[in-house]
Design a protein around this motif. Sequence first.
Motif, PDB file in Angstrom:
ATOM      1  N   ARG A   1       0.861  -1.196   0.000  1.00  0.00           N
ATOM      2  CA  ARG A   1       0.000   0.000   0.000  1.00  0.00           C
ATOM      3  C   ARG A   1       0.890   1.236   0.000  1.00  0.00           C
ATOM      4  O   ARG A   1       1.887   1.294   0.712  1.00  0.00           O
ATOM      5  CB  ARG A   1      -0.964  -0.004   1.194  1.00  0.00           C
ATOM      6  CG  ARG A   1      -0.283  -0.165   2.520  1.00  0.00           C
ATOM      7  CD  ARG A   1      -1.277  -0.144   3.679  1.00  0.00           C
ATOM      8  NE  ARG A   1      -0.530  -0.206   4.930  1.00  0.00           N
ATOM      9  CZ  ARG A   1      -1.037   0.028   6.126  1.00  0.00           C
ATOM     10  NH1 ARG A   1      -2.320   0.325   6.247  1.00  0.00           N
ATOM     11  NH2 ARG A   1      -0.298  -0.032   7.211  1.00  0.00           N
ATOM     12  N   ILE A   2       0.508   2.204  -0.818  1.00  0.00           N
ATOM     13  CA  ILE A   2       1.386   3.356  -1.047  1.00  0.00           C
ATOM     14  C   ILE A   2       0.646   4.665  -0.813  1.00  0.00           C
ATOM     15  O   ILE A   2      -0.493   4.842  -1.261  1.00  0.00           O
ATOM     16  CB  ILE A   2       1.945   3.328  -2.493  1.00  0.00           C
ATOM     17  CG1 ILE A   2       2.793   2.066  -2.701  1.00  0.00           C
ATOM     18  CG2 ILE A   2       2.773   4.588  -2.778  1.00  0.00           C
ATOM     19  CD1 ILE A   2       3.210   1.826  -4.138  1.00  0.00           C
ATOM     20  N   PHE A   3       1.308   5.560  -0.094  1.00  0.00           N
ATOM     21  CA  PHE A   3       0.829   6.917   0.137  1.00  0.00           C
ATOM     22  C   PHE A   3       1.918   7.824  -0.445  1.00  0.00           C
ATOM     23  O   PHE A   3       3.019   7.888   0.090  1.00  0.00           O
ATOM     24  CB  PHE A   3       0.682   7.119   1.652  1.00  0.00           C
ATOM     25  CG  PHE A   3       0.132   8.449   2.095  1.00  0.00           C
ATOM     26  CD1 PHE A   3       0.242   9.601   1.324  1.00  0.00           C
ATOM     27  CD2 PHE A   3      -0.504   8.550   3.325  1.00  0.00           C
ATOM     28  CE1 PHE A   3      -0.264  10.814   1.752  1.00  0.00           C
ATOM     29  CE2 PHE A   3      -1.017   9.757   3.771  1.00  0.00           C
ATOM     30  CZ  PHE A   3      -0.895  10.898   2.989  1.00  0.00           C
ATOM     31  N   ASP A   4       1.613   8.489  -1.567  1.00  0.00           N
ATOM     32  CA  ASP A   4       2.600   9.400  -2.158  1.00  0.00           C
ATOM     33  C   ASP A   4       2.441  10.769  -1.502  1.00  0.00           C
ATOM     34  O   ASP A   4       1.443  11.452  -1.721  1.00  0.00           O
ATOM     35  CB  ASP A   4       2.409   9.493  -3.681  1.00  0.00           C
ATOM     36  CG  ASP A   4       3.584  10.203  -4.363  1.00  0.00           C
ATOM     37  OD1 ASP A   4       4.254  11.026  -3.693  1.00  0.00           O
ATOM     38  OD2 ASP A   4       3.825   9.940  -5.556  1.00  0.00           O
TER      39      ASP A   4
ATOM     40  N   ALA B   1      -3.426   6.829  -1.390  1.00  0.00           N
ATOM     41  CA  ALA B   1      -3.563   8.195  -0.878  1.00  0.00           C
ATOM     42  C   ALA B   1      -2.436   9.050  -1.445  1.00  0.00           C
ATOM     43  O   ALA B   1      -1.329   8.560  -1.678  1.00  0.00           O
ATOM     44  CB  ALA B   1      -3.511   8.199   0.651  1.00  0.00           C
ATOM     45  N   VAL B   2      -2.754  10.310  -1.692  1.00  0.00           N
ATOM     46  CA  VAL B   2      -1.738  11.253  -2.186  1.00  0.00           C
ATOM     47  C   VAL B   2      -1.904  12.592  -1.479  1.00  0.00           C
ATOM     48  O   VAL B   2      -2.997  12.943  -1.027  1.00  0.00           O
ATOM     49  CB  VAL B   2      -1.850  11.499  -3.717  1.00  0.00           C
ATOM     50  CG1 VAL B   2      -1.582  10.219  -4.505  1.00  0.00           C
ATOM     51  CG2 VAL B   2      -3.200  12.088  -4.100  1.00  0.00           C
TER      52      VAL B   2
ATOM     53  N   VAL C   1       9.101  -1.615   4.329  1.00  0.00           N
ATOM     54  CA  VAL C   1       8.580  -0.993   3.112  1.00  0.00           C
ATOM     55  C   VAL C   1       7.275  -0.268   3.444  1.00  0.00           C
ATOM     56  O   VAL C   1       7.057   0.878   3.038  1.00  0.00           O
ATOM     57  CB  VAL C   1       8.356  -2.051   2.000  1.00  0.00           C
ATOM     58  CG1 VAL C   1       7.696  -1.408   0.783  1.00  0.00           C
ATOM     59  CG2 VAL C   1       9.677  -2.707   1.606  1.00  0.00           C
ATOM     60  N   ASP C   2       6.417  -0.925   4.220  1.00  0.00           N
ATOM     61  CA  ASP C   2       5.134  -0.321   4.600  1.00  0.00           C
ATOM     62  C   ASP C   2       5.349   0.938   5.445  1.00  0.00           C
ATOM     63  O   ASP C   2       4.608   1.910   5.334  1.00  0.00           O
ATOM     64  CB  ASP C   2       4.300  -1.345   5.380  1.00  0.00           C
ATOM     65  CG  ASP C   2       2.886  -0.842   5.648  1.00  0.00           C
ATOM     66  OD1 ASP C   2       2.115  -0.725   4.674  1.00  0.00           O
ATOM     67  OD2 ASP C   2       2.567  -0.537   6.821  1.00  0.00           O
ATOM     68  N   ARG C   3       6.383   0.894   6.255  1.00  0.00           N
ATOM     69  CA  ARG C   3       6.680   2.062   7.083  1.00  0.00           C
ATOM     70  C   ARG C   3       7.039   3.266   6.207  1.00  0.00           C
ATOM     71  O   ARG C   3       6.524   4.358   6.400  1.00  0.00           O
ATOM     72  CB  ARG C   3       7.849   1.735   8.014  1.00  0.00           C
ATOM     73  CG  ARG C   3       8.210   2.876   8.924  1.00  0.00           C
ATOM     74  CD  ARG C   3       9.333   2.493   9.862  1.00  0.00           C
ATOM     75  NE  ARG C   3       9.417   3.459  10.956  1.00  0.00           N
ATOM     76  CZ  ARG C   3      10.320   3.426  11.909  1.00  0.00           C
ATOM     77  NH1 ARG C   3      11.202   2.460  11.943  1.00  0.00           N
ATOM     78  NH2 ARG C   3      10.334   4.333  12.851  1.00  0.00           N
ATOM     79  N   VAL C   4       7.924   3.051   5.240  1.00  0.00           N
ATOM     80  CA  VAL C   4       8.376   4.155   4.387  1.00  0.00           C
ATOM     81  C   VAL C   4       7.258   4.631   3.454  1.00  0.00           C
ATOM     82  O   VAL C   4       7.047   5.827   3.297  1.00  0.00           O
ATOM     83  CB  VAL C   4       9.618   3.732   3.561  1.00  0.00           C
ATOM     84  CG1 VAL C   4       9.987   4.795   2.531  1.00  0.00           C
ATOM     85  CG2 VAL C   4      10.804   3.470   4.492  1.00  0.00           C
TER      86      VAL C   4
ATOM     87  N   ASN D   1       4.867   6.224   7.439  1.00  0.00           N
ATOM     88  CA  ASN D   1       5.561   7.499   7.640  1.00  0.00           C
ATOM     89  C   ASN D   1       4.759   8.684   7.111  1.00  0.00           C
ATOM     90  O   ASN D   1       4.527   9.648   7.853  1.00  0.00           O
ATOM     91  CB  ASN D   1       6.964   7.469   7.020  1.00  0.00           C
ATOM     92  CG  ASN D   1       7.985   6.762   7.913  1.00  0.00           C
ATOM     93  OD1 ASN D   1       7.656   6.352   9.018  1.00  0.00           O
ATOM     94  ND2 ASN D   1       9.197   6.612   7.431  1.00  0.00           N
ATOM     95  N   PRO D   2       4.332   8.668   5.840  1.00  0.00           N
ATOM     96  CA  PRO D   2       3.533   9.817   5.371  1.00  0.00           C
ATOM     97  C   PRO D   2       2.227   9.976   6.150  1.00  0.00           C
ATOM     98  O   PRO D   2       1.805  11.113   6.417  1.00  0.00           O
ATOM     99  CB  PRO D   2       3.276   9.523   3.884  1.00  0.00           C
ATOM    100  CG  PRO D   2       3.699   8.110   3.649  1.00  0.00           C
ATOM    101  CD  PRO D   2       4.663   7.750   4.722  1.00  0.00           C
ATOM    102  N   ALA D   3       1.620   8.850   6.539  1.00  0.00           N
ATOM    103  CA  ALA D   3       0.372   8.941   7.313  1.00  0.00           C
ATOM    104  C   ALA D   3       0.634   9.601   8.663  1.00  0.00           C
ATOM    105  O   ALA D   3      -0.167  10.413   9.144  1.00  0.00           O
ATOM    106  CB  ALA D   3      -0.239   7.546   7.493  1.00  0.00           C
ATOM    107  N   ALA D   4       1.778   9.269   9.275  1.00  0.00           N
ATOM    108  CA  ALA D   4       2.110   9.864  10.577  1.00  0.00           C
ATOM    109  C   ALA D   4       2.436  11.351  10.431  1.00  0.00           C
ATOM    110  O   ALA D   4       1.999  12.179  11.236  1.00  0.00           O
ATOM    111  CB  ALA D   4       3.292   9.121  11.204  1.00  0.00           C
ATOM    112  N   PHE D   5       3.203  11.682   9.385  1.00  0.00           N
ATOM    113  CA  PHE D   5       3.590  13.082   9.222  1.00  0.00           C
ATOM    114  C   PHE D   5       2.353  13.959   8.995  1.00  0.00           C
ATOM    115  O   PHE D   5       2.114  14.919   9.732  1.00  0.00           O
ATOM    116  CB  PHE D   5       4.598  13.264   8.080  1.00  0.00           C
ATOM    117  CG  PHE D   5       4.961  14.705   7.891  1.00  0.00           C
ATOM    118  CD1 PHE D   5       5.793  15.341   8.807  1.00  0.00           C
ATOM    119  CD2 PHE D   5       4.422  15.454   6.858  1.00  0.00           C
ATOM    120  CE1 PHE D   5       6.092  16.702   8.681  1.00  0.00           C
ATOM    121  CE2 PHE D   5       4.716  16.807   6.718  1.00  0.00           C
ATOM    122  CZ  PHE D   5       5.550  17.433   7.642  1.00  0.00           C
TER     123      PHE D   5
END
Length: 282
Positions: free
Chosen positions: A2-5, A28-29, A243-246, A250-254
């Motif tokens: 799963r990717i969050f750009d 998510a972007v 990989v999921d963290r990066v 990470n973007p979800a937390a930021f």
Amino acid sequence: MRIFDPHVHMTSRTTDDYEAMAAAGVRAVVEPSFWLGQPRTSPGSFADYFDALIGWEPFRAGQFGIRHFATIALNPKEANDPRCREVLELVPRYLDKDAVVAVGEIGYDAMTPQEDHAFAAQLALAVEFDLPALVHTPHRDKVRGTQRSLDVVKESGIDPGRVVIDHLNEVTVELVRDTGCWLGFSIYPDTKMSPPRMVELLRRYGTERMLVNSAADWGRSDPLLTLRTGEAMVAAGFGEDEVDRVLWRNPAAFYGQSGRLDLSDADAPADFAGNSIKRGGA
Ligand SMILES: [Zn+2]
């Protein structure tokens, strides 16, 4: 995967890109407001652009099951144009909107006094509206621009944990590493960072506070380079959790620090017809 750009200019991309991103796992972007290539000549065209970033673009993304959020600011390049100065008075109106998860892109282009003013004023807005800040580092004179950006961030009094310093590379990563700020990396097809170079940095510096984006825009760029970086991480021996963290946590937390990041059901598969399919249920 799963990717969050956390940084992609979807305004410049087609529905084919959205479809390919959804198929690649992008759920998510965040689309930062920035310059559009062609200089704008009045604050009114900024208002229309900001409206599109919180209205039309989330609608387009939603058709592919992708959550779309925005960051709003007067960008450093256009901060130099006296015709655009009033945009600073327009920005606060947008910082109240639910789809806006940070102030940005702010920072430096050519490091002029006008840019100093817009940068500091908008960091103050980030503090006032309790929002994170996305800081673009210049492509020319990057080391000096990054150092000076960090000085301005420090002077502003904003919590460094609510700031991402973006477009970093091997030369600037060390400057930011111990400041408490988040580290952003834009992966491009043939300039700046590539997936193998990014993997090398993750190996050397770890995955904490690291954000990887495609920064895809009107130039030669590729919105699937987040996926390619994830694949390169796996090939280099990183585990799924890292990989999921990066690429997701990470973007979800930021951006989650905005208190406005609703990702519920964001990793449900899309049906490509306008809705994300909810898991469970009939
Ligand atoms: Zn950008």
